[in-house]
Design a protein around this motif. Structure first.
Motif, PDB file in Angstrom:
ATOM      1  N   LYS A 144     -34.020  18.404 -56.040  1.00  0.00           N
ATOM      2  CA  LYS A 144     -34.239  19.326 -57.147  1.00  0.00           C
ATOM      3  C   LYS A 144     -34.007  20.764 -56.685  1.00  0.00           C
ATOM      4  CE  LYS A 144     -35.911  16.013 -59.889  1.00  0.00           C
ATOM      5  NZ  LYS A 144     -35.276  15.595 -61.152  1.00  0.00           N
ATOM      6  N   ASP A 145     -33.916  21.660 -57.653  1.00  0.00           N
ATOM      7  CA  ASP A 145     -33.757  23.075 -57.339  1.00  0.00           C
ATOM      8  C   ASP A 145     -34.660  23.900 -58.255  1.00  0.00           C
ATOM      9  OD1 ASP A 145     -32.825  25.340 -56.082  1.00  0.00           O
ATOM     10  OD2 ASP A 145     -31.113  25.577 -57.436  1.00  0.00           O
ATOM     11  N   VAL A 146     -35.923  23.484 -58.360  1.00  0.00           N
ATOM     12  CA  VAL A 146     -36.897  24.178 -59.208  1.00  0.00           C
ATOM     13  C   VAL A 146     -37.333  25.467 -58.517  1.00  0.00           C
ATOM     14  CG1 VAL A 146     -39.186  24.043 -60.253  1.00  0.00           C
ATOM     15  CG2 VAL A 146     -37.694  22.035 -60.239  1.00  0.00           C
ATOM     16  N   HIS A 147     -37.439  26.538 -59.296  1.00  0.00           N
ATOM     17  CA  HIS A 147     -37.902  27.814 -58.743  1.00  0.00           C
ATOM     18  C   HIS A 147     -39.424  27.862 -58.801  1.00  0.00           C
ATOM     19  CE1 HIS A 147     -38.183  32.020 -57.705  1.00  0.00           C
ATOM     20  NE2 HIS A 147     -38.907  32.232 -58.797  1.00  0.00           N
ATOM     21  N   PHE A 148     -40.056  27.944 -57.633  1.00  0.00           N
ATOM     22  CA  PHE A 148     -41.505  28.093 -57.542  1.00  0.00           C
ATOM     23  C   PHE A 148     -41.812  29.554 -57.220  1.00  0.00           C
ATOM     24  CE2 PHE A 148     -40.830  23.638 -56.819  1.00  0.00           C
ATOM     25  CZ  PHE A 148     -41.935  23.011 -57.361  1.00  0.00           C
ATOM     26  N   GLU A 149     -42.603  30.173 -58.089  1.00  0.00           N
ATOM     27  CA  GLU A 149     -43.005  31.559 -57.851  1.00  0.00           C
ATOM     28  C   GLU A 149     -44.163  31.551 -56.862  1.00  0.00           C
ATOM     29  OE1 GLU A 149     -42.156  35.478 -58.359  1.00  0.00           O
ATOM     30  OE2 GLU A 149     -41.233  33.908 -59.593  1.00  0.00           O
ATOM     31  N   ILE A 150     -43.963  32.129 -55.683  1.00  0.00           N
ATOM     32  CA  ILE A 150     -44.993  32.141 -54.639  1.00  0.00           C
ATOM     33  C   ILE A 150     -45.710  33.485 -54.688  1.00  0.00           C
ATOM     34  CG2 ILE A 150     -45.469  31.659 -52.214  1.00  0.00           C
ATOM     35  CD1 ILE A 150     -43.888  29.458 -53.584  1.00  0.00           C
ATOM     36  N   VAL A 151     -47.027  33.460 -54.931  1.00  0.00           N
ATOM     37  CA  VAL A 151     -47.784  34.708 -55.085  1.00  0.00           C
ATOM     38  C   VAL A 151     -49.054  34.667 -54.239  1.00  0.00           C
ATOM     39  CG1 VAL A 151     -46.908  35.158 -57.410  1.00  0.00           C
ATOM     40  CG2 VAL A 151     -48.996  33.825 -57.124  1.00  0.00           C
ATOM     41  N   ARG A 152     -49.581  35.857 -53.948  1.00  0.00           N
ATOM     42  CA  ARG A 152     -50.803  35.981 -53.155  1.00  0.00           C
ATOM     43  C   ARG A 152     -52.019  35.932 -54.069  1.00  0.00           C
ATOM     44  NH1 ARG A 152     -50.861  34.976 -48.306  1.00  0.00           N
ATOM     45  NH2 ARG A 152     -49.260  36.534 -47.762  1.00  0.00           N
ATOM     46  N   TYR A 153     -53.002  35.077 -53.708  1.00  0.00           N
ATOM     47  CA  TYR A 153     -54.199  34.913 -54.542  1.00  0.00           C
ATOM     48  C   TYR A 153     -55.374  34.620 -53.616  1.00  0.00           C
ATOM     49  CZ  TYR A 153     -57.162  33.155 -58.377  1.00  0.00           C
ATOM     50  OH  TYR A 153     -58.172  32.970 -59.287  1.00  0.00           O
ATOM     51  N   ASN A 154     -56.268  35.583 -53.461  1.00  0.00           N
ATOM     52  CA  ASN A 154     -57.368  35.451 -52.505  1.00  0.00           C
ATOM     53  C   ASN A 154     -58.709  35.123 -53.155  1.00  0.00           C
ATOM     54  OD1 ASN A 154     -55.976  35.878 -50.023  1.00  0.00           O
ATOM     55  ND2 ASN A 154     -55.794  38.059 -50.544  1.00  0.00           N
ATOM     56  N   GLU A 155     -58.702  34.747 -54.435  1.00  0.00           N
ATOM     57  CA  GLU A 155     -59.958  34.389 -55.096  1.00  0.00           C
ATOM     58  C   GLU A 155     -60.378  32.962 -54.795  1.00  0.00           C
ATOM     59  OE1 GLU A 155     -60.259  35.429 -59.192  1.00  0.00           O
ATOM     60  OE2 GLU A 155     -59.135  37.303 -58.939  1.00  0.00           O
ATOM     61  N   THR A 156     -59.547  32.216 -54.102  1.00  0.00           N
ATOM     62  CA  THR A 156     -59.890  30.887 -53.616  1.00  0.00           C
ATOM     63  C   THR A 156     -59.321  30.746 -52.217  1.00  0.00           C
ATOM     64  OG1 THR A 156     -59.657  28.496 -54.000  1.00  0.00           O
ATOM     65  CG2 THR A 156     -57.824  29.887 -54.658  1.00  0.00           C
ATOM     66  N   SER A 157     -59.952  29.914 -51.404  1.00  0.00           N
ATOM     67  CA  SER A 157     -59.499  29.762 -50.024  1.00  0.00           C
ATOM     68  C   SER A 157     -58.409  28.717 -49.876  1.00  0.00           C
ATOM     69  CB  SER A 157     -60.685  29.370 -49.137  1.00  0.00           C
ATOM     70  OG  SER A 157     -61.196  28.103 -49.541  1.00  0.00           O
ATOM     71  N   SER A 158     -58.214  27.927 -50.893  1.00  0.00           N
ATOM     72  CA  SER A 158     -57.256  26.828 -50.802  1.00  0.00           C
ATOM     73  C   SER A 158     -56.005  27.119 -51.634  1.00  0.00           C
ATOM     74  CB  SER A 158     -57.901  25.522 -51.302  1.00  0.00           C
ATOM     75  OG  SER A 158     -56.987  24.456 -51.241  1.00  0.00           O
ATOM     76  N   PRO A 159     -54.814  26.820 -51.102  1.00  0.00           N
ATOM     77  CA  PRO A 159     -53.581  26.975 -51.895  1.00  0.00           C
ATOM     78  C   PRO A 159     -53.654  26.118 -53.153  1.00  0.00           C
ATOM     79  CG  PRO A 159     -53.065  26.654 -49.577  1.00  0.00           C
ATOM     80  CD  PRO A 159     -54.531  26.378 -49.728  1.00  0.00           C
ATOM     81  N   ILE A 160     -53.148  26.639 -54.274  1.00  0.00           N
ATOM     82  CA  ILE A 160     -53.157  25.894 -55.526  1.00  0.00           C
ATOM     83  C   ILE A 160     -51.812  26.046 -56.221  1.00  0.00           C
ATOM     84  CG2 ILE A 160     -55.648  26.077 -55.889  1.00  0.00           C
ATOM     85  CD1 ILE A 160     -55.154  28.386 -57.789  1.00  0.00           C
ATOM     86  N   ILE A 161     -51.504  25.091 -57.086  1.00  0.00           N
ATOM     87  CA  ILE A 161     -50.296  25.172 -57.900  1.00  0.00           C
ATOM     88  C   ILE A 161     -50.710  25.210 -59.359  1.00  0.00           C
ATOM     89  CG2 ILE A 161     -49.951  22.664 -57.972  1.00  0.00           C
ATOM     90  CD1 ILE A 161     -46.883  23.283 -57.857  1.00  0.00           C
ATOM     91  N   PHE A 162     -49.992  25.996 -60.134  1.00  0.00           N
ATOM     92  CA  PHE A 162     -50.351  26.214 -61.541  1.00  0.00           C
ATOM     93  C   PHE A 162     -49.064  26.336 -62.356  1.00  0.00           C
ATOM     94  CE2 PHE A 162     -50.541  29.492 -64.834  1.00  0.00           C
ATOM     95  CZ  PHE A 162     -51.482  28.959 -65.693  1.00  0.00           C
TER      96      PHE A 162
END
Length: 380
Positions: A144-162
């Motif tokens: 696949k060639d889906v574009h994932f927007e990677i952003v900084r988010y420090n309100e949680t300690s664990s990486p999440i996908i949305f």
């Protein structure tokens, strides 16, 4: 087909039993490992879909309940007051409260979803070449060639996908090695490619619809847990035995810094407490060594689950039935399992009970009954 009190309660009853069985499966590692995370998740998705179809089906046969339920049904449907030119029963009151509550929670869900999406758009974009390279590599592994927007988010300690259509991967400020970032991003991206975010959003909508049903809250937690196990297993299956241990160490490392994300439709790399993550890892490592055979116990549990989801709700429907004392023994109870109509040449309807002529009426008094023409053809 119509939505009635009996059809809704029918789904609630059978689905509640199915959810209890799923809880047994999740707690029994041998059954869960034996049949696999994908099969159990598929059964849960089937149950999720059935929840959204609380209607009377043509395949259902009426089972008459003559004790307790008729008295409850009469008490619910008997008018107790009048207002705005109509009579009101407890059932009509409960329906209004239920619908109002469902609309409130559904609107709240949609509003908070778009509010969080707006917030994600405002976050700082991460342009780290290491992370972007890993995302491209994982994309390539799926073809696949889906574009994932990677952003900084420090309100949680664990990486999440949305994100249901345009995915965001929200990363806290973690000090991870290249291999650990690969584990984290592979896990999160697998949620997107396996439509887990859509399933979770549907679970939230289901909870809004059945906000009064405690089994739905249990079900939402169950499906989240199985999705995490399936995502973990999908990543670990591509690793060597040594790398699998590194993956589990990464899970624990992130869990030690655990702060929960309050958004229910996101998928997190480590959304559980440290203790729960250890249990999750133990189950995954057992999976690697599991050589068990299908026992009668495990087979019956899964078979019963399939039975409760796919068969019983579509074949049986429980209806209250009561007859006045003065009429008992003087009449015949008609239902779809023993009676049907035949449209005759005069435009009237002949009633047949147990394939024997019973009488003729001018119109059909229950549209759920089957209707045939004089040649035996079914009339829709």
């Amino acid at each position: 087909m119509a939505i009635t009190l009996s059809s809704v309660l029918n789904i609630v009853l059978f689905s509640g039993i199915a959810i209890v069985l799923i809880q047994v499966i999740i707690r029994k590692a041998d059954i869960l490992l034996l049949y696999g995370f994908r099969l159990i998740q598929s059964l849960m998705i089937a149950l999720l879909i059935r929840f959204f179809i609380p209607i009377e089906l043509p395949t259902q046969n009426v089972v008459s309940i003559t004790e307790i339920w008729p008295d409850i049904y009469i008490a619910l449907t008997k008018p107790f007051t009048s207002f705005a030119g109509r009579e009101w029963s407890w059932l009509s009151f409960f329906i209004i409260v239920s619908v109002a509550g469902s609309l409130f929670f559904a609107v709240k869900l949609v509003v908070t979803y778009f509010a969080f999406r707006y917030k994600a758009k405002q976050l700082e974009t991460i342009n780290d070449s290491l992370i972007l390279g890993i995302v491209d590599a994982v994309n390539a592994s799926y073809g696949k060639d889906v574009h994932f927007e990677i952003v900084r988010y420090n309100e949680t300690s664990s990486p999440i996908i949305f994100g249901l259509r345009k995915p965001y991967i929200l990363l806290p400020d973690l000090d991870l090695t290249k291999e650990e970032w690969t584990y984290v991003l592979s896990h999160e991206m697998s949620h997107y490619y396996n439509k887990d975010l859509w399933i979770r959003f549907l679970c939230e909508m289901l909870q809004a619809l059945y906000w009064w049903n405690p089994f739905v809250y249990i079900f939402r937690k169950q499906i989240t847990k199985v999705q995490e196990l399936r995502a973990d297993a999908g990543v670990m299956d591509k690793l060597s035995r040594l790398k699998r241990l590194e993956y589990t160490e990464c899970l624990i490392r992130v869990a030690k810094q655990h702060t929960d994300c309050q958004q229910k439709w996101v998928a997190s790399f480590s959304s559980d407490s440290e203790t729960d993550v250890v249990k999750r890892i133990s189950l995954l490592l057992q999976r690697d060594e599991f050589k068990g055979n299908r026992t009668i116990k495990s087979g019956l549990t899964v078979l019963l689950l399939v039975f409760m989801i796919a068969f019983l709700p579509n074949v049986f429907r429980f209806e209250p039935f009561a007859m006045a004392e003065e009429h008992k023994g003087q009449g015949i109870y008609l239902n779809r399992s023993n009676a049907y109509f035949v449209l005759n040449a005069d435009g009237l309807y002949d009633i047949y009970v147990n394939d024997e002529y019973f009488g003729t009426v001018e119109e059909i008094f229950d549209e759920s009954f089957k209707v045939y023409d004089e040649n035996g053809g079914k009339i829709e």
